[in-house]
Design a protein around this motif. Structure first.
Motif, PDB file in Angstrom:
ATOM      1  N   LEU A 160       0.866  -1.180   0.000  1.00 34.26           N
ATOM      2  CA  LEU A 160       0.000   0.000   0.000  1.00 34.26           C
ATOM      3  C   LEU A 160       0.897   1.221   0.000  1.00 34.26           C
ATOM      4  CD1 LEU A 160      -2.843  -0.481   2.646  1.00 34.26           C
ATOM      5  CD2 LEU A 160      -3.123   0.078   0.233  1.00 34.26           C
ATOM      6  N   VAL A 161       0.648   2.127  -0.927  1.00 33.86           N
ATOM      7  CA  VAL A 161       1.466   3.338  -0.959  1.00 33.86           C
ATOM      8  C   VAL A 161       0.558   4.537  -0.779  1.00 33.86           C
ATOM      9  CG1 VAL A 161       3.148   4.677  -2.263  1.00 33.86           C
ATOM     10  CG2 VAL A 161       3.064   2.204  -2.526  1.00 33.86           C
ATOM     11  N   TYR A 162       0.956   5.403   0.126  1.00 35.57           N
ATOM     12  CA  TYR A 162       0.149   6.576   0.444  1.00 35.57           C
ATOM     13  C   TYR A 162       1.027   7.808   0.297  1.00 35.57           C
ATOM     14  CZ  TYR A 162      -3.298   9.369   3.019  1.00 35.57           C
ATOM     15  OH  TYR A 162      -4.253  10.279   3.389  1.00 35.57           O
ATOM     16  N   ARG A 163       0.450   8.861  -0.238  1.00 39.85           N
ATOM     17  CA  ARG A 163       1.267  10.063  -0.448  1.00 39.85           C
ATOM     18  C   ARG A 163       0.537  11.317   0.017  1.00 39.85           C
ATOM     19  NH1 ARG A 163       4.335  11.745  -5.967  1.00 39.85           N
ATOM     20  NH2 ARG A 163       5.782  10.275  -5.080  1.00 39.85           N
ATOM     21  N   ALA A 164       1.308  12.209   0.640  1.00 38.38           N
ATOM     22  CA  ALA A 164       0.799  13.542   0.950  1.00 38.38           C
ATOM     23  C   ALA A 164       1.883  14.519   0.526  1.00 38.38           C
ATOM     24  CB  ALA A 164       0.513  13.687   2.441  1.00 38.38           C
ATOM     25  N   HIS A 165       1.490  15.513  -0.238  1.00 36.57           N
ATOM     26  CA  HIS A 165       2.474  16.409  -0.859  1.00 36.57           C
ATOM     27  C   HIS A 165       3.508  15.554  -1.585  1.00 36.57           C
ATOM     28  CE1 HIS A 165       0.583  19.778   0.940  1.00 36.57           C
ATOM     29  NE2 HIS A 165       0.809  19.363   2.169  1.00 36.57           N
ATOM     30  N   ASN A 166       4.775  15.669  -1.168  1.00 35.95           N
ATOM     31  CA  ASN A 166       5.786  14.883  -1.872  1.00 35.95           C
ATOM     32  C   ASN A 166       6.272  13.683  -1.074  1.00 35.95           C
ATOM     33  OD1 ASN A 166       5.862  16.558  -4.161  1.00 35.95           O
ATOM     34  ND2 ASN A 166       7.074  18.039  -3.001  1.00 35.95           N
ATOM     35  N   ALA A 167       5.688  13.472   0.074  1.00 33.98           N
ATOM     36  CA  ALA A 167       6.155  12.373   0.914  1.00 33.98           C
ATOM     37  C   ALA A 167       5.300  11.132   0.678  1.00 33.98           C
ATOM     38  CB  ALA A 167       6.105  12.772   2.377  1.00 33.98           C
ATOM     39  N   SER A 168       5.958   9.999   0.481  1.00 34.36           N
ATOM     40  CA  SER A 168       5.238   8.759   0.244  1.00 34.36           C
ATOM     41  C   SER A 168       5.600   7.734   1.307  1.00 34.36           C
ATOM     42  CB  SER A 168       5.598   8.172  -1.118  1.00 34.36           C
ATOM     43  OG  SER A 168       5.512   9.159  -2.106  1.00 34.36           O
ATOM     44  N   VAL A 169       4.592   7.041   1.763  1.00 33.36           N
ATOM     45  CA  VAL A 169       4.828   5.958   2.706  1.00 33.36           C
ATOM     46  C   VAL A 169       4.442   4.654   2.024  1.00 33.36           C
ATOM     47  CG1 VAL A 169       4.346   5.078   5.004  1.00 33.36           C
ATOM     48  CG2 VAL A 169       4.105   7.502   4.540  1.00 33.36           C
ATOM     49  N   CYS A 170       5.393   3.706   2.007  1.00 35.81           N
ATOM     50  CA  CYS A 170       5.099   2.387   1.444  1.00 35.81           C
ATOM     51  C   CYS A 170       4.894   1.435   2.601  1.00 35.81           C
ATOM     52  CB  CYS A 170       6.253   1.896   0.589  1.00 35.81           C
ATOM     53  SG  CYS A 170       6.718   3.071  -0.664  1.00 35.81           S
ATOM     54  N   MET A 171       3.720   0.830   2.649  1.00 39.48           N
ATOM     55  CA  MET A 171       3.414  -0.064   3.756  1.00 39.48           C
ATOM     56  C   MET A 171       3.299  -1.488   3.233  1.00 39.48           C
ATOM     57  SD  MET A 171       0.580   2.477   5.298  1.00 39.48           S
ATOM     58  CE  MET A 171       0.247   3.142   3.685  1.00 39.48           C
ATOM     59  N   SER A 210      -7.156   8.436   7.714  1.00 41.20           N
ATOM     60  CA  SER A 210      -7.318   9.482   8.728  1.00 41.20           C
ATOM     61  C   SER A 210      -6.107   9.541   9.657  1.00 41.20           C
ATOM     62  CB  SER A 210      -8.623   9.314   9.504  1.00 41.20           C
ATOM     63  OG  SER A 210      -8.838   7.979   9.808  1.00 41.20           O
ATOM     64  N   PHE A 211      -5.376   8.440   9.773  1.00 42.31           N
ATOM     65  CA  PHE A 211      -4.141   8.481  10.560  1.00 42.31           C
ATOM     66  C   PHE A 211      -3.035   9.194   9.788  1.00 42.31           C
ATOM     67  CE2 PHE A 211       0.027   6.898  11.686  1.00 42.31           C
ATOM     68  CZ  PHE A 211       0.019   6.879  13.074  1.00 42.31           C
ATOM     69  N   LEU A 212      -2.859   8.764   8.542  1.00 47.63           N
ATOM     70  CA  LEU A 212      -1.714   9.239   7.766  1.00 47.63           C
ATOM     71  C   LEU A 212      -1.908  10.668   7.259  1.00 47.63           C
ATOM     72  CD1 LEU A 212      -1.029   6.058   5.629  1.00 47.63           C
ATOM     73  CD2 LEU A 212       0.487   7.011   7.362  1.00 47.63           C
ATOM     74  N   GLY A 213      -3.121  10.951   6.781  1.00 45.66           N
ATOM     75  CA  GLY A 213      -3.360  12.221   6.111  1.00 45.66           C
ATOM     76  C   GLY A 213      -2.782  13.429   6.808  1.00 45.66           C
ATOM     77  N   PRO A 214      -3.304  13.753   7.998  1.00 44.65           N
ATOM     78  CA  PRO A 214      -2.812  14.966   8.655  1.00 44.65           C
ATOM     79  C   PRO A 214      -1.335  14.876   9.044  1.00 44.65           C
ATOM     80  CG  PRO A 214      -4.604  13.898   9.927  1.00 44.65           C
ATOM     81  CD  PRO A 214      -4.350  13.062   8.738  1.00 44.65           C
ATOM     82  N   ARG A 215      -0.932  13.707   9.564  1.00 39.37           N
ATOM     83  CA  ARG A 215       0.443  13.581  10.041  1.00 39.37           C
ATOM     84  C   ARG A 215       1.444  13.698   8.897  1.00 39.37           C
ATOM     85  NH1 ARG A 215      -2.336  10.195  13.500  1.00 39.37           N
ATOM     86  NH2 ARG A 215      -1.828  10.400  15.708  1.00 39.37           N
ATOM     87  N   LEU A 216       1.128  12.970   7.824  1.00 36.92           N
ATOM     88  CA  LEU A 216       2.069  12.956   6.704  1.00 36.92           C
ATOM     89  C   LEU A 216       2.110  14.325   6.023  1.00 36.92           C
ATOM     90  CD1 LEU A 216       4.013  11.069   5.302  1.00 36.92           C
ATOM     91  CD2 LEU A 216       2.211  10.436   3.720  1.00 36.92           C
ATOM     92  N   SER A 217       0.958  14.991   5.959  1.00 36.83           N
ATOM     93  CA  SER A 217       0.940  16.322   5.354  1.00 36.83           C
ATOM     94  C   SER A 217       1.879  17.254   6.114  1.00 36.83           C
ATOM     95  CB  SER A 217      -0.472  16.904   5.381  1.00 36.83           C
ATOM     96  OG  SER A 217      -1.355  16.062   4.685  1.00 36.83           O
TER      97      SER A 217
END
Lengths: 655, 465
Positions: free
Chosen positions: B302-313, B331-338
């Protein structure tokens, strides 16, 4: 009655001050300024016994009986005793250093014919203030001459007063409702009058306001700030619960209402201040609650509203050994369960409870351990504990339990708690630096009393779990990283043992690549011990060698170590290039290099190294030969054996 | 001067000699053959020749045969797994010349560098393995059903081979390195703590990798796994996602999960639900096979991205990926990763603003942590033009090959006919190449220049000059 240790958080001190109980001929007085209990028998003729916080403070003397004593107090240095027996005057008796007295009394009458002295307080060893219904009279005493001189009088109608010795603050209530409060500060020979303020009185019906009574007002220092504590029995029409209102006193501006504590009970209350907590005893329910104004309360922008930190609980039962009343078992003494929340209790600030009928004076104490389980939110708990005295052990226990597998907290909670601990830690370190620099130390935050440093955390928390198999290593690493992050954000240098711990955990779990990344981003601070640790890991993780060398290079004080590493790897030429690049060719030991070169069994390499040092010798001494002190004879022989004596560099005659 | 033939894929095959040991069964050896249209006889002949060469060369060396040079073709050999050979054949570029009135083809053998195409072949295998597991594991799962293996290979390679950009092959394919994001300690620790919290909050996430733009910040995977996943992310997943984002119009609108203000964030799934508000579409979640804790561990990526940061899970295949999980993750990743992404972005823009020296170009690679850096290429995906002539770029590969032959560290300085100075250095598993365009410079000056460069660029590592 089962005494469950966990179900009480307020207790009475183990060794109460015992005194003769009140009876027909015995009167008992308590002076909260000096924390002394006076037992006056038959007006003092039979004797006066004064007991202080410790056994050795006991003073016994007699005085002439000249009527009923209404107030009796020693001066702060206990050299003058002031006794009030009439509404117009106060008598004084001098005491010697050994607390003997000549019993010669001298007296001071208040000014004005209709004036009545409602009380007096000592403001310094030789200054006393009379509080009368017309205001205050400030006197200086010269005990040698047995005279008093009036320094100042202030006219103000006084309903009642409250005195707080530790702040030298006198609070006078005036006005028809007694709700105009006038604070005064006393310094030797000086009175400072502060702006008066009004306590808003709740009105049941608009016309009949309940006046503000002395028993509902007290003063105390909480978190280094002086507060007037007002108990309001019925704050608003229709509301059931009483509340406690705090007014913070400032030297320059009028006192301001800052905090309100909701009791949600009504009836008789008594208030103590213990360890910066407001302890409220409720007689009807025989329970006590605590409030901590340092914890976040709801705020309406002006005033913060607080609820009890934990649910109300009774004071821990107290047993006293008393002379046996009957003849049960022939024992002369028996254990007696004191009645708690007794109607005979009188409460004094900050933390004293006196039962005059029983002849006991206790200090109220707080038990922290039981509270730990009562505050489920660890973040609140840590904040609460950090502001308490002697809570270090409890906090470390809490930290330990947050990690243990049975009661593991979430990472975000741990993170918040660690941040809080390290904030205090950083403030402490900063003040240390100020002290070292000779600056006056900044005032420590009274809400942050306990410093938990890295060695505490390591010894009592982290190392405990090092070999604990029930905790996932990932969690341990996460917590340690969280701790290092928190330290790092607070600009605290992380100690080597923490790094060692994290490295050990990673190594034991084969997380070398993760370790590599930590080092790459300098999460683990460079140090020689860490570099050596990395070198030792080379056999299990080859890149560790490169990491170690990089680290030694960055330390820039580890040239010797770098040479050792290179030579041990038989990397002679890189070693030579290295010493040349850092300009230490002249300083290194040629023997070390020649020995390493000889061990390679590579004749050409040995030749190269040998020639390198011959040239160095020429450069330093103008002569290619090795000096005796260098102990290179063996290698010169080896060289001659390999290449013949002709191969040695020619001696160049000095021109 | 006639038209120039480029480097192109002539054929690509996988065979196993043990599958058809008897005469007349040779076709059984073929597991995969490209181009598909090739008639079976040619296929058999091709792999027959390859097998023969492998067998023949075995008698001379214990190292297996790596490549075969012919005038018009280059064959690269890889024994990917025991008895499974992968052969890639590429064409040699040529120019058409007219000689004595006749047109003659002149082949440029030196244009095809063995090490580069060996590396590309190796990558082709690793990429297959990433999405399918090893050949052996496929056979094991299916009870030695070669048909399944053939289908898998067919399914994967038909598309994959079209994405091969053979003419662009260069030294970076050999390194196959990872570009790490430079970050200060505190920001890095924030990333760390974020990942720890993520993994602690979602126990189904077994491994995590964190990237900013095309640069790696953290990997919880094994180094070799990260190497191939990095390659996949940078060359395939991210570019196609960005293309898709550019096309869709609502790409910049922040996702709103609830009416509460302040809950606005810019996080989105790259793999997984394309729209968190549409519960019908769970999107595509690739399965990958990684070898971090054990071999061939099947995981969802699973890959999630906010702005330019991507988290691969990476979630073990046993766990269910449903919409509820995705929603919670969002909802966990969105605000934190942003937040984290904007923190990193701040640092990133500061660094970018410091400006780049253009007087020289360099490539750096560290074999120990796969860290690579290049100012030779205009971006890591090698989409744009390069900053040095192709001949010089090829020279870097040659220098690297020469240096790899010696166990000792060393340095090679070359002056090209186009007046470029090329310096290659090797020190303790690190390789460093500088291209300096300075006319009239002499060897000593270049040497000094490189020393100066090393001193200013490599202060924090042990890099001998």
């Amino acid at each position: 009655m089962a005494d469950e240790e966990g179900s009480f958080y307020i207790e009475l001190c183990k060794n109460p001050i015992r005194f003769d109980p009140v009876d027909k001929v015995t009167n008992v007085f308590y002076d909260d300024a000096n924390k002394q209990v006076f037992t006056v028998r038959s007006g003092g003729a039979v004797g006066v016994v004064v007991k202080g916080p410790s056994e050795k403070d006991t003073i016994t003397f007699r005085m002439e009986s000249r009527g009923d004593v209404s107030s009796i107090k020693f001066s702060p240095d206990r050299r003058i005793l002031a006794v009030q027996r009439s509404p117009k005057s106060v008598e004084f008796v001098n005491f010697n250093e050994d607390m003997t007295t000549d019993q010669l009394e001298y007296s001071q009458t208040c000014k004005g014919k209709s004036t009545i002295v409602s009380g007096f307080v000592w403001t310094s060893p030789n200054e006393i203030v009379f509080i009368t219904d017309h205001g205050i009279e400030f006197y200086q005493i010269t005990p040698e001459r047995r005279t008093l001189k009036c320094l100042k009088t202030i006219n103000i109608s006084v309903c009642w007063f409250v005195w707080l010795m530790e702040s030298s603050c006198l609070l006078l209530a005036s006005g028809t409702q007694g709700n105009q409060l006038n604070p005064f500060f006393f310094r030797p020979s000086i009175i400072t009058k502060l702006t008066k303020f009004e306590v808003d009185l709740p009105s049941h019906q608009k016309s009949t306001k309940q006046p503000l009574l002395e028993r509902d007002v007290s003063m105390a220092n909480i978190y280094g700030q002086l507060y007037v504590i007002v108990l309001r029995h019925q704050p608003r029409p229709g509301s059931v619960g009483a509340e406690i209102v705090l007014y913070q006193i400032h030297r320059d501006v009028a006192a301001r209402k800052t905090d309100i504590m909701r009791l949600e009970l009504s009836g008789r209350f008594a208030i103590n201040v213990v360890n910066n907590l407001i302890v409220v005893h409720h007689q009807a329910s025989r329970t006590s609650v605590i409030f901590d104004i340092n914890l976040d309360g709801e705020s309406d922008g002006f005033v913060r509203y607080h609820h009890p930190v934990v649910s109300p609980l009774p004071i821990r039962p107290f047993r006293l050994m008393l002379p046996s009343l009957g003849i049960q078992g022939g024992q002369t003494k028996m254990e007696y369960n004191c009645e708690l929340y007794s109607a005979n209790w009188v409460v004094f600030q900050p933390n004293v409870i006196i039962d005059a009928k029983l002849g006991c004076s206790w200090y109220v104490e707080l038990k922290l351990e039981p509270i730990v389980t009562m505050i489920p939110d660890k973040h609140v708990l840590a904040k609460f504990l950090l502001a308490r005295d002697d809570s270090k052990r409890v906090i470390l226990n809490v930290c330990r339990s947050m990690l243990s597998s049975e009661s593991q907290a979430t990472l975000s909670t741990i993170s918040k708690v660690l941040d809080m601990l390290n904030k205090v830690y950083q403030d402490y370190l900063n003040s240390e630096i100020h002290v070292l620099a000779g600056d006056p130390p900044s005032k420590p935050d009274p809400a942050m009393k306990v410093v938990i440093d890295q060695s505490d955390m390591y010894t009592h928390v982290f190392s405990v779990f090092e070999d604990n198999k029930s905790i996932k290593y990932k969690f341990m690493v996460a917590v340690l990283i969280e701790y290092i992050r928190s330290l790092s954000e607070n600009n605290i240098t992380v100690q080597h043992y923490l790094y060692e711990l994290i490295i050990n955990i990673l190594v034991h779990n084969n997380c070398f690549y993760q370790l590599h990344q930590f080092l790459q981003y300098h999460v683990l601070q460079d140090s020689k011990p860490l570099a050596c640790l990395m070198l030792s890991l080379e056999s299990v993780y080859p890149p560790a060698h490169q990491l170690a060398l990089d680290m030694l290079k960055r330390l820039s004080t580890a040239n010797e170590e770098i040479i050792e590493v290179l030579l041990s790897k038989q990397q002679l030429l890189p070693a030579l290039r290295f010493i040349r690049s850092v300009n230490i060719v002249d300083a290194v030991s040629s023997r070390k290099f020649l020995e390493a070169a000889m061990n390679t069994d590579d004749a050409m390499l040995f030749y190269t190294v040998f020639k390198f040092f011959e040239q160095r010798n020429v450069k330093i001494r103008g002569n290619p030969r090795f000096q005796r002190g260098e102990h290179c004879e063996m290698y010169v022989k080896h060289f001659e054996g390999l290449f013949g004596t002709d191969a040695l560099a020619e001696m160049v005659a000095a021109s | 001067m006639g038209t120039k033939g480029g480097i192109s894929l002539a054929s690509f095959c996988v065979f196993n000699p043990t599958y058809g040991p008897r005469e007349g069964e040779e076709h059984k050896k073929i597991v995969f053959f490209y181009p598909k249209e090739t008639d079976i006889d040619t296929q058999i002949k091709h792999i027959g020749l390859c097998e023969a060469i492998v067998r023949f060369t075995e008698t001379f060396s214990n190292k297996p045969c790596q490549s075969l040079h012919t005038t018009k073709r280059r064959q690269l050999f890889l024994e990917a797994e025991k008895d499974f050979w992968m052969i890639m054949t590429v064409t040699i570029p040529f120019t058409e010349k007219t000689k004595d009135g006749q047109s003659v083809l002149e082949y440029h053998e030196e244009e095809v560098q063995d090490r580069v195409y060996e590396a590309i072949l190796q990558q082709a295998y690793r990429m297959f393995q990433l999405f399918n597991g090893t050949f052996a594991s496929i056979l094991e799962r299916t009870g030695n059903n070669v048909k399944v293996l053939q289908q898998r290979l067919e399914h994967f390679y038909v598309r994959f081979l079209q994405t091969l950009r053979l003419p662009q092959g260069d030294i970076l394919d050999i390194f196959s390195g990872i570009h790490f994001m430079p970050l200060d300690k505190n920001t890095y620790l924030h990333v760390q703590c974020f990942i720890n919290l993520l993994e602690a909050s979602f126990s189904s996430i077994k491994y995590t990798a964190f990237l900013y733009n095309d640069q790696l910040v953290w990997s919880g995977l094994d180094q070799e796994d990260m190497r191939i996943i990095y390659k996949y992310l940078i060359t395939s997943l991210f570019p196609s996602y960005q293309e898709q984002e550019l096309q869709s119009t609502n790409s910049v609108s922040p996702s709103r999960n609830s009416a509460a203000p302040g809950d606005v964030h810019y996080g989105k799934f790259i793999t997984g639900p394309p729209d968190i508000r549409n519960e019908k579409n769970l999107g595509k979640v690739p399965r990958v096979y990684i070898n971090t804790e054990c071999c061939n561990e099947e995981c969802f990526l699973l890959v999630y991205r906010a702005h330019n940061a991507s988290v691969c899970m990476f979630l073990p295949a046993a766990c269910k990926i449903n919409f509820e999980l995705c929603h919670k993750l969002d909802s966990f990743l969105g605000p934190r990763l942003s937040q984290l992404a904007s923190d990193i972005g701040e640092q990133f823009s500061k660094k970018a603003a410091s400006g780049a020296d253009t007087a020289y170009r360099f490539i750096y690679f560290n074999h120990m942590n796969l860290a690579q850096k290049t100012t030779v290429h205009s971006d890591m995906r090698k989409t744009g033009s390069n900053n040095i002539p192709p001949e010089t770029l090829k020279l870097l590969t040659d220098i690297s090959s020469d240096m790899s032959k010696s166990p000792e560290d060393g340095e090679i300085i070359v002056k090209t006919s186009t007046d470029n100075w090329v310096v290659g250095k090797k020190s303790d598993h690190r390789e460093f190449f500088v291209v300096i365009n300075q006319k009239n410079a002499n060897l000593i000056e270049i040497n000094e220049e490189v020393k100066r460069l090393c001193a200013s660029n490599f202060t924090s590592i042990f890099f001998l000059d």
